[in-house]
Design a protein around this motif. Structure first.
Motif, PDB file in Angstrom:
ATOM      1  N   GLU A  20      20.615   5.009 -38.580  1.00  0.00           N
ATOM      2  CA  GLU A  20      20.021   3.688 -38.356  1.00  0.00           C
ATOM      3  C   GLU A  20      20.386   2.794 -39.531  1.00  0.00           C
ATOM      4  N   PRO A  21      20.532   1.502 -39.327  1.00  0.00           N
ATOM      5  CA  PRO A  21      20.675   0.846 -38.031  1.00  0.00           C
ATOM      6  C   PRO A  21      22.076   1.086 -37.455  1.00  0.00           C
ATOM      7  N   ARG A  22      22.145   1.095 -36.152  1.00  0.00           N
ATOM      8  CA  ARG A  22      23.407   1.382 -35.465  1.00  0.00           C
ATOM      9  C   ARG A  22      24.278   0.124 -35.420  1.00  0.00           C
ATOM     10  N   THR A  23      25.484   0.253 -35.961  1.00  0.00           N
ATOM     11  CA  THR A  23      26.433  -0.859 -35.945  1.00  0.00           C
ATOM     12  C   THR A  23      26.948  -1.066 -34.526  1.00  0.00           C
ATOM     13  N   VAL A  24      26.952  -2.316 -34.086  1.00  0.00           N
ATOM     14  CA  VAL A  24      27.445  -2.680 -32.754  1.00  0.00           C
ATOM     15  C   VAL A  24      28.863  -3.221 -32.846  1.00  0.00           C
ATOM     16  N   ALA A  25      29.149  -3.997 -33.893  1.00  0.00           N
ATOM     17  CA  ALA A  25      30.479  -4.579 -34.052  1.00  0.00           C
ATOM     18  C   ALA A  25      30.693  -4.978 -35.507  1.00  0.00           C
ATOM     19  N   GLU A  26      31.969  -4.941 -35.899  1.00  0.00           N
ATOM     20  CA  GLU A  26      32.359  -5.385 -37.237  1.00  0.00           C
ATOM     21  C   GLU A  26      33.586  -6.266 -37.096  1.00  0.00           C
ATOM     22  N   HIS A  27      33.820  -7.083 -38.105  1.00  0.00           N
ATOM     23  CA  HIS A  27      35.029  -7.890 -38.165  1.00  0.00           C
ATOM     24  C   HIS A  27      36.214  -6.934 -38.203  1.00  0.00           C
ATOM     25  N   ASP A  32      35.923  -6.435 -43.556  1.00  0.00           N
ATOM     26  CA  ASP A  32      35.370  -7.156 -44.703  1.00  0.00           C
ATOM     27  C   ASP A  32      34.687  -8.452 -44.288  1.00  0.00           C
ATOM     28  N   GLY A  33      34.463  -8.616 -43.019  1.00  0.00           N
ATOM     29  CA  GLY A  33      33.821  -9.833 -42.524  1.00  0.00           C
ATOM     30  C   GLY A  33      32.443  -9.534 -41.978  1.00  0.00           C
ATOM     31  N   PRO A  34      32.035 -10.292 -41.000  1.00  0.00           N
ATOM     32  CA  PRO A  34      30.689 -10.137 -40.437  1.00  0.00           C
ATOM     33  C   PRO A  34      30.438  -8.735 -39.877  1.00  0.00           C
ATOM     34  N   LEU A  35      29.172  -8.363 -39.899  1.00  0.00           N
ATOM     35  CA  LEU A  35      28.698  -7.093 -39.361  1.00  0.00           C
ATOM     36  C   LEU A  35      27.547  -7.397 -38.418  1.00  0.00           C
ATOM     37  N   LEU A  36      27.499  -6.679 -37.314  1.00  0.00           N
ATOM     38  CA  LEU A  36      26.449  -6.871 -36.331  1.00  0.00           C
ATOM     39  C   LEU A  36      25.835  -5.512 -36.012  1.00  0.00           C
ATOM     40  N   PHE A  37      24.512  -5.415 -36.124  1.00  0.00           N
ATOM     41  CA  PHE A  37      23.843  -4.160 -35.780  1.00  0.00           C
ATOM     42  C   PHE A  37      22.635  -4.437 -34.904  1.00  0.00           C
ATOM     43  N   VAL A  38      22.185  -3.372 -34.237  1.00  0.00           N
ATOM     44  CA  VAL A  38      21.007  -3.471 -33.376  1.00  0.00           C
ATOM     45  C   VAL A  38      19.807  -2.922 -34.133  1.00  0.00           C
TER      46      VAL A  38
END
Length: 145
Positions: A62-69, A73-79
């Protein structure tokens, strides 16, 4: 540490991931936050709400990464976990205030100083976003850049 943090609601991981490069603004209902490590904060909040150890949450990925750049080295998105989303959804104002105070104390041990008013507002607003997500059958996500 992140410069920009936005918690937002989306119907699913695929929809949320579509905003990894540009952020959720204009696409999803979102909440802008200050400058802190949001991926660490959600683990600390979940630990405070549930009593589960921070280490156990990390061990459960946790937290589970959903998407990365693409370059990493850019944005990170997690749920946000369903457990934390549920805790935020059902938390009373008093419980949110208690968790906020405990979090401020935890972060102070690490040398971080957070304004209690800002933390209270953040957790109240995040709980409101979690309630909206729950009411729509959506998930709660975080975008950091």
């Amino acid at each position: 540490m992140s410069i920009i943090i936005k918690f937002f609601i989306a119907p699913d991981d695929t929809s949320a991931a579509s905003s990894v490069d540009s952020g959720p603004d204009g696409v999803f209902n979102s909440l802008d936050c200050g400058n802190f490590d949001a991926s660490e904060a959600v683990l600390e909040w979940e630990s405070l709400f549930t009593g589960q150890s921070f280490e156990a949450l990390v061990a459960s990925d946790e937290p589970r990464t959903v998407a990365e750049h693409e370059e990493g080295d850019g944005p990170l998105l997690f749920v946000v976990s369903e457990v934390l989303q549920g805790a935020l959804t059902t938390a009373s104002p008093a419980r949110l205030a208690e968790v906020g105070e405990l979090w401020i104390q935890e972060r102070a041990v690490e040398g971080d100083a957070f304004d209690p008013e800002m933390v209270g507002e953040l957790l109240r607003d995040l709980a409101g976003l979690a309630r909206t997500a729950h009411g729509q059958g959506h998930g709660l996500y975080c975008w950091m850049a």
